[in-house]
Design an enzyme around this catalytic site. Structure first.
Site, PDB file in Angstrom:
ATOM      1  N   LYS A  22       0.853  -1.355   0.135  1.00 14.02           N
ATOM      2  CA  LYS A  22       0.229   0.009  -0.002  1.00 14.02           C
ATOM      3  C   LYS A  22       0.895   1.042  -0.072  1.00 14.02           C
ATOM      4  O   LYS A  22       0.651   2.222  -0.814  1.00 14.02           O
ATOM      5  CB  LYS A  22      -0.858   0.049   1.202  1.00 14.02           C
ATOM      6  CG  LYS A  22      -1.390   1.300   1.486  1.00 14.02           C
ATOM      7  CD  LYS A  22      -2.393   1.511   2.642  1.00 14.02           C
ATOM      8  CE  LYS A  22      -1.549   1.652   3.940  1.00 14.02           C
ATOM      9  NZ  LYS A  22      -1.451   3.077   4.390  1.00 14.02           N
ATOM     10  N   ASN A  23       1.798   1.189   0.860  1.00 10.95           N
ATOM     11  CA  ASN A  23       2.612   2.389   1.098  1.00 10.95           C
ATOM     12  C   ASN A  23       3.757   2.801  -0.067  1.00 10.95           C
ATOM     13  O   ASN A  23       4.277   3.848  -0.099  1.00 10.95           O
ATOM     14  CB  ASN A  23       3.188   2.618   2.418  1.00 10.95           C
ATOM     15  CG  ASN A  23       2.191   2.656   3.482  1.00 10.95           C
ATOM     16  OD1 ASN A  23       1.101   2.920   3.370  1.00 10.95           O
ATOM     17  ND2 ASN A  23       2.717   2.662   4.708  1.00 10.95           N
ATOM     18  N   CYS A 116      -5.601  12.926  13.656  1.00 10.56           N
ATOM     19  CA  CYS A 116      -5.396  11.469  13.420  1.00 10.56           C
ATOM     20  C   CYS A 116      -5.512  10.698  14.543  1.00 10.56           C
ATOM     21  O   CYS A 116      -4.704  10.949  15.488  1.00 10.56           O
ATOM     22  CB  CYS A 116      -4.016  11.202  12.596  1.00 10.56           C
ATOM     23  SG  CYS A 116      -3.735   9.796  12.067  1.00 10.56           S
ATOM     24  N   ARG A 121       0.495  14.268  13.370  1.00 12.40           N
ATOM     25  CA  ARG A 121       0.896  14.051  12.152  1.00 12.40           C
ATOM     26  C   ARG A 121       0.637  15.442  11.105  1.00 12.40           C
ATOM     27  O   ARG A 121       0.143  15.409  10.216  1.00 12.40           O
ATOM     28  CB  ARG A 121       0.202  12.819  11.357  1.00 12.40           C
ATOM     29  CG  ARG A 121       0.017  11.555  12.032  1.00 12.40           C
ATOM     30  CD  ARG A 121      -0.288  10.534  11.563  1.00 12.40           C
ATOM     31  NE  ARG A 121       0.196   9.978  10.332  1.00 12.40           N
ATOM     32  CZ  ARG A 121      -0.220   8.992   9.503  1.00 12.40           C
ATOM     33  NH1 ARG A 121      -1.190   8.559   9.498  1.00 12.40           N
ATOM     34  NH2 ARG A 121       0.653   8.794   8.546  1.00 12.40           N
ATOM     35  N   ARG A 397      -8.652  -0.476   4.753  1.00  8.23           N
ATOM     36  CA  ARG A 397      -7.798   0.637   4.057  1.00  8.23           C
ATOM     37  C   ARG A 397      -6.750   0.169   3.577  1.00  8.23           C
ATOM     38  O   ARG A 397      -5.765   0.640   2.605  1.00  8.23           O
ATOM     39  CB  ARG A 397      -7.724   1.881   5.256  1.00  8.23           C
ATOM     40  CG  ARG A 397      -8.761   2.590   5.501  1.00  8.23           C
ATOM     41  CD  ARG A 397      -8.254   3.701   6.602  1.00  8.23           C
ATOM     42  NE  ARG A 397      -7.140   4.514   5.964  1.00  8.23           N
ATOM     43  CZ  ARG A 397      -6.262   5.347   6.543  1.00  8.23           C
ATOM     44  NH1 ARG A 397      -6.524   5.497   7.731  1.00  8.23           N
ATOM     45  NH2 ARG A 397      -5.271   5.980   5.898  1.00  8.23           N
TER      46      ARG A 397
HETATM   47  N1  EPU Z   1       6.160  14.628  11.024  1.00  8.55           N
HETATM   48  C1  EPU Z   1       6.317  15.944  11.178  1.00  8.55           C
HETATM   49  N2  EPU Z   1       6.297  16.559  10.202  1.00  8.55           N
HETATM   50  C2  EPU Z   1       5.908  16.296   9.009  1.00  8.55           C
HETATM   51  C3  EPU Z   1       5.837  14.895   8.628  1.00  8.55           C
HETATM   52  C4  EPU Z   1       5.952  14.060   9.747  1.00  8.55           C
HETATM   53  O1  EPU Z   1       6.406  16.418  12.307  1.00  8.55           O
HETATM   54  O2  EPU Z   1       6.002  17.157   8.034  1.00  8.55           O
HETATM   55  C5  EPU Z   1       6.413  13.593  12.013  1.00  8.55           C
HETATM   56  C6  EPU Z   1       5.075  12.684  12.177  1.00  8.55           C
HETATM   57  O3  EPU Z   1       4.014  13.243  13.094  1.00  8.55           O
HETATM   58  C7  EPU Z   1       5.743  11.601  12.829  1.00  8.55           C
HETATM   59  C8  EPU Z   1       7.263  11.436  12.195  1.00  8.55           C
HETATM   60  O4  EPU Z   1       7.293  12.612  11.718  1.00  8.55           O
HETATM   61  O5  EPU Z   1       5.740  11.656  14.155  1.00  8.55           O
HETATM   62  C9  EPU Z   1       7.071  10.245  11.026  1.00  8.55           C
HETATM   63  O6  EPU Z   1       6.094  10.591  10.344  1.00  8.55           O
HETATM   64  P1  EPU Z   1       6.197  10.152   8.888  1.00  8.55           P
HETATM   65  O7  EPU Z   1       6.131  11.411   7.921  1.00  8.55           O
HETATM   66  O8  EPU Z   1       7.299   9.442   8.384  1.00  8.55           O
HETATM   67  O9  EPU Z   1       4.835   9.295   8.318  1.00  8.55           O
HETATM   68  P2  EPU Z   1       3.998   9.316   6.983  1.00  8.55           P
HETATM   69  O10 EPU Z   1       4.924   9.463   5.914  1.00  8.55           O
HETATM   70  O11 EPU Z   1       2.832  10.250   7.456  1.00  8.55           O
HETATM   71  C10 EPU Z   1       4.263   6.944   6.393  1.00  8.55           C
HETATM   72  C11 EPU Z   1       3.385   5.632   6.359  1.00  8.55           C
HETATM   73  C12 EPU Z   1       2.749   5.398   7.700  1.00  8.55           C
HETATM   74  C13 EPU Z   1       3.840   4.955   8.597  1.00  8.55           C
HETATM   75  C14 EPU Z   1       4.871   6.172   8.633  1.00  8.55           C
HETATM   76  C15 EPU Z   1       6.151   5.808   9.427  1.00  8.55           C
HETATM   77  C16 EPU Z   1       2.508   6.069   4.120  1.00  8.55           C
HETATM   78  C17 EPU Z   1       1.334   6.510   3.243  1.00  8.55           C
HETATM   79  N3  EPU Z   1       2.051   6.292   5.537  1.00  8.55           N
HETATM   80  O12 EPU Z   1       3.527   7.975   7.095  1.00  8.55           O
HETATM   81  O13 EPU Z   1       1.631   4.285   7.648  1.00  8.55           O
HETATM   82  O14 EPU Z   1       3.167   4.635   9.877  1.00  8.55           O
HETATM   83  O15 EPU Z   1       5.239   6.558   7.175  1.00  8.55           O
HETATM   84  O16 EPU Z   1       6.797   4.610   8.756  1.00  8.55           O
HETATM   85  O17 EPU Z   1       3.694   5.819   3.594  1.00  8.55           O
HETATM   86  C18 EPU Z   1      -0.091   2.572   7.761  1.00  8.55           C
HETATM   87  O18 EPU Z   1       0.338   2.248   6.814  1.00  8.55           O
HETATM   88  O19 EPU Z   1      -0.608   2.266   8.592  1.00  8.55           O
HETATM   89  C19 EPU Z   1       0.855   3.936   8.401  1.00  8.55           C
HETATM   90  C20 EPU Z   1       0.437   4.758   9.006  1.00  8.55           C
END
Ligand code: EPU
Length: 418
Positions: A22-23, A116, A121, A397
């Site tokens: 998915k990701n 969320c 996030r 999802r």
């Molecule tokens: N963060 C910030 N600012 C930002 C972006 C992130 O503070 O602009 C923080 C987040 O709040 C979090 C940390 O940085 O505490 C890491 O977040 P990240 O951005 O890496 O998460 P994401 O990209 O939103 C993806 C996956 C998630 C997975 C995380 C961590 C996708 C679509 N989603 O989310 O997947 O948990 O990386 O590996 O790739 C899931 O599939 O269930 C899922 C939640």
């Protein structure tokens, strides 16, 4: 709302095939917006988030045709470079279209994500990164508006913390920027590497994906391509844990064991019986396996997306384990539900202490988010009696037909439509 009814105690045997990730699929769809030529994607998992992303692409003006696990996308005219609130509120990964839309159209309008279940996030790092590449970003009426009428400029962007979709968003923005972009402190997840591989096939010039420093030489245009998405390591890991709890020579097939290193290492340390093949892992229930502490970390560390499932495993391990969540501030929503099934868990901030083994008993439990729901299904597989897992739309999802895959391996699980 649909429910799963699960009768615990069945043994899982045979094979469970893994779907596409998915990701990795979500950014691949967003990347198709970077070219006016057709892009064909294979091994797209049939899960709700992908349907949402396909609709978002249609909203921008692209055409998306689905044929089983294959998607054909043509983004010839992007008349609406925006991600509306209705889409972003159901799927935060919608922010992945921000980078490609600004790069391709010179402007984009994306709703700010709201709250969320697993944490605040924010997407501030995506915005800072785009500003770093010369976009003008404003926020009004709950929307982020980014503009770079004259195109984006390659620069150095250092992420203040590691972000997976932030890295992907910036990567997609940078491929069409003028000059060289260097992304520092980038995410190293296999999904980032898969996106870079796809973009490279489209004509992008990218070096270092899979390391903390990614260098991108901007090109003027990208062309269409055909790409097969990598296997879903989180789905594979979830089924591996199911096998460790209730399996007898259960083979998880069509996965990439190299992407599962952190989990396989932990399971081996627990004393769980594993056999790794080139694209499969076979697992059996291992009575008396040990409790082992675990801390989530960015890749190559232990994925936060397997933390809840690992905790379900630890409820059956011999001894006390400490589970520490470092990525999200509120990712223990499964704990009270596991406790309703008889687990012994105490939390303190981002740490949970699990005492095992405990005989779980079937109960009616509530899904709160995607991975938490998966952990409840796992717990129900070993619980005595019947469990009802509510609100399985969360699980839909991101897991393709999870109940059918588990039932085919012998689990007593059915979906009750509601
Ligand atoms: N963060 C910030 N600012 C930002 C972006 C992130 O503070 O602009 C923080 C987040 O709040 C979090 C940390 O940085 O505490 C890491 O977040 P990240 O951005 O890496 O998460 P994401 O990209 O939103 C993806 C996956 C998630 C997975 C995380 C961590 C996708 C679509 N989603 O989310 O997947 O948990 O990386 O590996 O790739 C899931 O599939 O269930 C899922 C939640």
């Amino acid at each position: 709302m649909d429910q799963f009814v699960i009768e615990g105690g069945a043994t899982l045997r045979g094979e469970i095939p893994v779907s596409g990730a998915k990701n990795a699929a979500l950014p691949a769809l967003a990347a198709a917006l970077l070219t006016e030529e057709p892009v064909v994607l294979h091994r797209i998992p049939r899960v709700r988030d992908l349907a949402t992303m396909a609709n978002l692409l249609r909203h921008t003006g692209a055409s998306v045709d689905t044929d089983g696990e294959t998607l054909r996308i043509e983004a010839r005219n992007l008349t609406h470079p925006e991600a509306p609130y209705e889409t972003v509120k159901t799927m935060r990964a919608s922010s992945l279209v921000l980078g490609p839309l600004v790069a391709r159209c010179g402007r984009a309008r994306v709703s700010m994500p709201g709250g969320c279940a697993i944490g605040t996030r924010p997407i501030d790092l995506h915005i800072l990164g785009l500003e770093g590449l010369g976009a003008r970003v404003t926020q009004t009426h709950g929307y982020i508006e980014a503009e770079a009428a004259g195109g984006l400029e390659g620069r150095k962007v250092t992420f203040g913390r590691i972000t997976v979709t932030g890295t992907e968003d910036l990567l997609m923005a940078a491929v069409l920027a003028r000059g060289t972009t260097v992304l520092e402190n980038a995410a190293q997840e296999p999904e980032v590497q898969d996106l870079a591989a796809m973009l490279t096939k489209m004509g992008a010039r990218i070096a270092g994906a899979g390391t903390p420093t990614i260098t991108i030489e901007g090109v003027e245009r990208l062309h269409g391509t055909e790409h097969t998405i990598i296997p879903d390591r989180i789905e594979a890991g979830t089924f591996l844990i199911a096998g460790a709890l209730a399996g007898e020579d259960l083979a998880i097939t069509g996965c990439d064991p190299a992407h599962l290193d952190a989990l396989l290492e932990k399971m081996t340390a627990c004393g769980i019986n594993l056999k790794t093949g080139p694209d499969s892992v076979t697992v059996s229930r291992s009575p008396g396996f040990r409790a082992v502490d675990m801390t989530t970390k960015e890749h190559p560390g232990f994925p936060t997306d397997l933390q809840a499932q690992y905790m379900a495993l630890m409820t059956q391990a011999d001894g006390i384990s400490l589970v520490t969540e470092t990525i999200f501030e509120n990712r223990f929503m499964h704990v009270p539900e596991l406790m309703r099934m008889g687990a012994s868990i105490r939390t303190d901030g981002r740490q949970a202490i699990v005492a095992g083994p405990r005989q779980l008993s079937g109960a009616q439990v509530m899904s709160s988010d995607l991975r938490a729901s998966a952990s409840l299904v796992l717990a129900a597989l070993v619980a005595r009696g019947t469990s009802i897992v509510d609100r399985v739309y969360h699980i839909d999802r991101g897991y393709e037909a999870i109940e059918q895959k588990l039932a085919a391996a012998g689990a007593r699980i059915s979906r009750v439509r509601g």
